[in-house]
Enzyme design. Structure first.
Site, PDB file in Angstrom:
ATOM      1  N   SER A 142       6.656 -14.523   0.380  1.00 25.65           N
ATOM      2  CA  SER A 142       8.208 -14.169  -0.127  1.00 25.65           C
ATOM      3  C   SER A 142       8.643 -15.260  -0.898  1.00 25.65           C
ATOM      4  O   SER A 142       8.107 -16.552  -0.671  1.00 25.65           O
ATOM      5  CB  SER A 142       8.965 -14.055   0.766  1.00 25.65           C
ATOM      6  OG  SER A 142      10.384 -13.704   0.714  1.00 25.65           O
ATOM      7  N   TYR A 155      12.969 -15.006   9.368  1.00 21.53           N
ATOM      8  CA  TYR A 155      12.072 -14.504   8.235  1.00 21.53           C
ATOM      9  C   TYR A 155      11.718 -15.699   7.391  1.00 21.53           C
ATOM     10  O   TYR A 155      10.665 -15.764   6.909  1.00 21.53           O
ATOM     11  CB  TYR A 155      13.022 -13.542   7.276  1.00 21.53           C
ATOM     12  CG  TYR A 155      12.211 -12.686   6.383  1.00 21.53           C
ATOM     13  CD1 TYR A 155      11.408 -11.535   6.635  1.00 21.53           C
ATOM     14  CD2 TYR A 155      12.280 -13.292   5.053  1.00 21.53           C
ATOM     15  CE1 TYR A 155      10.772 -11.010   5.324  1.00 21.53           C
ATOM     16  CE2 TYR A 155      11.448 -12.748   4.117  1.00 21.53           C
ATOM     17  CZ  TYR A 155      10.910 -11.582   4.123  1.00 21.53           C
ATOM     18  OH  TYR A 155      10.402 -10.624   3.262  1.00 21.53           O
TER      19      TYR A 155
HETATM   20  P1  NAD Z   1       8.153  -1.787   4.331  1.00 26.54           P
HETATM   21  O1  NAD Z   1       9.277  -1.913   5.431  1.00 26.54           O
HETATM   22  O2  NAD Z   1       8.107  -0.936   3.157  1.00 26.54           O
HETATM   23  O3  NAD Z   1       6.569  -1.851   4.748  1.00 26.54           O
HETATM   24  C1  NAD Z   1       6.332  -2.672   6.057  1.00 26.54           C
HETATM   25  C2  NAD Z   1       4.998  -2.238   6.750  1.00 26.54           C
HETATM   26  O4  NAD Z   1       4.742  -3.087   7.700  1.00 26.54           O
HETATM   27  C3  NAD Z   1       5.042  -0.721   6.889  1.00 26.54           C
HETATM   28  O5  NAD Z   1       3.897  -0.136   6.591  1.00 26.54           O
HETATM   29  C4  NAD Z   1       5.426  -0.849   8.572  1.00 26.54           C
HETATM   30  O6  NAD Z   1       4.891   0.322   9.213  1.00 26.54           O
HETATM   31  C5  NAD Z   1       4.411  -2.146   9.052  1.00 26.54           C
HETATM   32  N1  NAD Z   1       4.701  -2.551  10.151  1.00 26.54           N
HETATM   33  C6  NAD Z   1       5.997  -3.237  10.441  1.00 26.54           C
HETATM   34  N2  NAD Z   1       6.020  -3.528  11.798  1.00 26.54           N
HETATM   35  C7  NAD Z   1       4.772  -3.476  12.180  1.00 26.54           C
HETATM   36  C8  NAD Z   1       3.889  -3.763  13.289  1.00 26.54           C
HETATM   37  N3  NAD Z   1       4.375  -4.444  14.549  1.00 26.54           N
HETATM   38  N4  NAD Z   1       2.695  -3.488  13.265  1.00 26.54           N
HETATM   39  C9  NAD Z   1       1.984  -3.118  12.330  1.00 26.54           C
HETATM   40  N5  NAD Z   1       2.636  -2.516  11.254  1.00 26.54           N
HETATM   41  C10 NAD Z   1       4.018  -2.780  11.170  1.00 26.54           C
HETATM   42  O7  NAD Z   1       8.382  -3.391   3.735  1.00 26.54           O
HETATM   43  P2  NAD Z   1       7.899  -3.964   2.403  1.00 26.54           P
HETATM   44  O8  NAD Z   1       9.133  -4.462   1.523  1.00 26.54           O
HETATM   45  O9  NAD Z   1       6.755  -3.202   1.697  1.00 26.54           O
HETATM   46  O10 NAD Z   1       7.528  -5.385   2.967  1.00 26.54           O
HETATM   47  C11 NAD Z   1       5.856  -5.904   2.977  1.00 26.54           C
HETATM   48  C12 NAD Z   1       5.777  -7.237   2.812  1.00 26.54           C
HETATM   49  O11 NAD Z   1       6.200  -7.993   1.641  1.00 26.54           O
HETATM   50  C13 NAD Z   1       6.365  -7.847   4.195  1.00 26.54           C
HETATM   51  O12 NAD Z   1       5.501  -8.861   4.618  1.00 26.54           O
HETATM   52  C14 NAD Z   1       7.744  -8.545   3.346  1.00 26.54           C
HETATM   53  O13 NAD Z   1       8.410  -9.552   4.076  1.00 26.54           O
HETATM   54  C15 NAD Z   1       7.338  -8.957   2.057  1.00 26.54           C
HETATM   55  N6  NAD Z   1       8.396  -8.926   0.924  1.00 26.54           N
HETATM   56  C16 NAD Z   1       8.951  -7.910   0.746  1.00 26.54           C
HETATM   57  C17 NAD Z   1       9.951  -8.138  -0.304  1.00 26.54           C
HETATM   58  C18 NAD Z   1      10.768  -6.859  -0.759  1.00 26.54           C
HETATM   59  O14 NAD Z   1      11.938  -7.172  -1.527  1.00 26.54           O
HETATM   60  N7  NAD Z   1      10.449  -5.777  -0.340  1.00 26.54           N
HETATM   61  C19 NAD Z   1       9.961  -9.302  -0.808  1.00 26.54           C
HETATM   62  C20 NAD Z   1       9.242 -10.204  -0.413  1.00 26.54           C
HETATM   63  C21 NAD Z   1       8.487 -10.182   0.554  1.00 26.54           C
END
Ligand code: NAD
Length: 260
Positions: A142, A155
């Site tokens: 991130s 985080y």
């Molecule tokens: P999201 O909530 O849409 O998806 C998260 C996924 O992780 C889902 O499929 C969920 O079921 C799975 N998950 C959560 N807990 C779990 C567990 N205990 N075991 C197995 N699976 C689990 O989130 P996203 O925004 O797509 O985030 C994905 C990654 O990208 C994360 O690591 C997040 O930190 C990172 N990220 C997101 C953003 C953003 O703006 N959305 C920015 C920077 C980084």
């Protein structure tokens, strides 16, 4: 380009992980999906991906807070597809509170899913990647892997840790054809971020559109969200031969967040 290769993408039932799974399947990789959600919806997703891209798609329900389940997921993918060539550590959760109010169990959960699961999955895939002398490990960190924001102690700590782990794994495999890199997204409009927009709209009594604008304006100079497709495309590039000397890098896809 990735025909015959197998990719495990954690947290791929939603958001960025699903975008990455689609992009890798689009290049011909067989996919092991993972993540939570409604069983019927996940099965629909699995079958649709397989049909659209004519690849094999499996699903593993591992709860990534449990190291044994992480190891079992990698073993299952190896049984199903012969090897794990590509590992994308994507699953992540968020929790916001000031340090003094941060619940211990939320700290433990964020560290377990966003950081420790990456270690357990990498540890499980490396030996077979070494045998085959090829592998691609992509950790979805991130912008918060490089800079901080208030109220995100767990985080920010986890994502900084992911970048450290990425560099160590890259160095330990530097003379092999196994690379390890991190992608650092800024804001991407997924359920994880929608929750933060909802909270902002409710607490400040503003419209959803205003909350979205304010969220972007605070951090992301482009004032546009990055997309799961863009993160997927960069993951595909990191799996390519052209990227074979990109090692231990933290690559932002952040609309200028980190340029400030
Ligand atoms: P999201 O909530 O849409 O998806 C998260 C996924 O992780 C889902 O499929 C969920 O079921 C799975 N998950 C959560 N807990 C779990 C567990 N205990 N075991 C197995 N699976 C689990 O989130 P996203 O925004 O797509 O985030 C994905 C990654 O990208 C994360 O690591 C997040 O930190 C990172 N990220 C997101 C953003 C953003 O703006 N959305 C920015 C920077 C980084």
């Amino acid at each position: 380009m990735l025909s015959g290769k197998c990719a495990v993408v954690t947290g791929s039932t939603s958001g960025i992980g699903l975008g990455i799974a689609r992009a890798l399947a689009g290049e011909g990789a067989n996919i092991m999906l993972n993540g939570f959600g409604d069983a019927q919806e996940i099965e629909r997703l699995r079958a649709a991906l397989a049909a659209e891209f004519k690849v094999k798609v499996a699903y593993n329900a591992a709860d990534l807070t449990q190291p044994a389940q992480v190891r079992d997921m990698i073993a299952a993918a190896t049984r199903e597809f012969g090897a794990v060539d590509i590992l994308v550590n994507n699953a992540g959760i968020q929790y916001t509170a000031r340090v003094e109010d941060f619940p211990e169990d939320r700290w433990d959960a964020v560290i377990a899913i966003n950081l420790s699961s990456n270690f357990h999955a990498i540890k499980a895939v490396i030996p077979k990647m070494r045998e085959r002398n090829w592998g691609r490990i992509v950790n979805i960190a991130s912008a918060h892997g490089l800079v901080a924001s208030a109220e995100k102690a767990a985080y920010v700590t986890a994502k900084h840790g992911v970048l450290g782990l990425t560099k160590v794994v890259a160095l330990e495999n530097a003379t092999t054809h196994i690379t390890c890199n991190a992608i650092c997204p800024g804001w991407v409009l997924t359920p994880l971020v929608q929750k933060q927009i909802d909270q902002r709209a409710a607490s400040q009594k503003i419209s959803m559109q205003q909350a979205k604008h304010d969220l972007l304006a605070e951090k992301q100079p482009s004032l546009e969200f990055a997309t799961p497709q863009q993160i997927g495309a960069l993951t595909v590039f990191l799996c390519s031969e052209a990227a074979s000397q990109i090692r231990g890098a933290a690559l932002p896809v952040d609309g200028g967040w980190l340029a400030q």
